[in-house]
Design a protein around this motif. Structure first.
Motif: not given
Length: 224
Positions: A36-42
Motif C-alpha cells: 500500500l505504501v512501499g509500492l507507490p513510494l518506489g
C-alpha cells in the motif's frame, strides 16, 4: 531426540500455535504496508529520478534519503528508536500490534527500493510508447510499467517477505511474540534444545515454501 521433540511439541502445542499466529499477523501487516505504501513510494522514486519524465530533484532526494536512512538502521536499534512513534500510533510500545509498527516502516523502505530497481529494468521504450498513445500518468504506471515489471515486483515482494519473517524473530524485545520469541523463551532460556530445533525447522519450511511460490509465480508472469 525425535521422541523428545514430539513430546515437547505436544506439551507446548498451544504456545506454538499462538507464536505462529503472532508471526502471521506481523508479517501480514508488513506485506500490506509494503504493497500500500512501499509500492507507490518506489514508483515515485523511479518517476522522479534524473532523466525520467517527472524528474524532481528535491522530491527524489527527500524520499531517497528516507529510504536509505531506514534501510541503514540496524533493525533492533530502529525498534527502540521508534518506541515513541509506536506509542503515538497504537497507544503502547508492547505487544504484537506494537511490533508491527517498526516492521511496517522497514517494509515500506525495503520494498520501495526493490520496486524502484524493478522499474529501472523496464525498457525505456515502454514509457515512450505509453506517452505516444496518450496514456495518462496512472495508465502509464498501471497498464505499462507494472505490467512489464510484474515478474520483478513479485520476486522483490518474495525477497522482502522472507526478510520480514527474519525481522519478526527479534520482536520479542518489545513483547511482540512470534516464533522467534517462542524459540528463545522455551528453547534457549529453558535449555530445551528440541524445541529450538523444531522452531528452526518450522522457519526453514516456511521460508522455502514462500520462496518456491514466489519464484513460480514470477516465472509464470514473465512473458519475455
Amino acid at each position: 531426540m525425535l521422541e523428545q521433540m514430539l513430546a515437547d511439541v505436544v506439551k507446548y502445542q498451544s504456545e506454538i500455535w499462538q507464536a505462529i499466529g503472532e508471526t502471521f499477523v506481523m508479517v501480514s501487516i508488513s506485506i500490506l504496508a509494503a504493497l500500500l505504501v512501499g509500492l507507490p513510494l518506489g514508483t515515485v522514486l523511479f518517476l522522479c529520478r534524473k532523466g525520467q519524465p517527472y524528474a524532481n530533484r528535491l522530491l527524489f532526494t527527500v524520499l531517497d534519503t528516507f529510504v536509505n536512512i531506514v534501510r541503514s538502521f540496524p533493525f533492533l536499534l530502529l525498534v527502540v528508536f521508534l518506541i515513541p512513534f509506536t506509542r503515538l500510533v497504537v497507544g503502547t510500545a508492547l505487544g504484537t500490534l506494537a511490533a508491527t509498527v517498526p516492521l511496517a516502516v522497514v517494509a515500506i523502505a525495503y520494498y520501495a527500493r526493490l520496486v524502484e530497481q524493478s522499474l529501472l529494468d523496464v525498457p525505456r521504450g515502454v514509457m515512450e510508447a505509453a506517452s505516444s498513445m496518450g496514456a495518462s500518468t496512472i495508465q502509464m504506471i498501471v497498464k505499462f510499467l507494472y505490467v512489464e515489471a510484474r515478474s520483478g515486483l513479485v520476486l522483490g515482494l518474495t525477497t522482502a517477505t522472507i526478510s520480514f519473517i527474519s525481522y519478526s524473530t527479534v520482536m520479542g524485545v518489545v513483547g511482540g511474540g512470534g516464533v522467534g520469541d517462542f524459540a528463545i523463551r522455551y528453547g534457549y532460556q529453558r535449555f530445551e534444545t528440541e524445541i529450538m530445533v523444531f522452531t528452526i525447522i518450522i522457519m526453514i519450511i516456511l521460508v522455502q515454501a514462500i520462496q518456491f511460490a514466489g519464484s513460480a509465480l514470477s516465472r509464470l508472469l514473465d512473458k519475455r
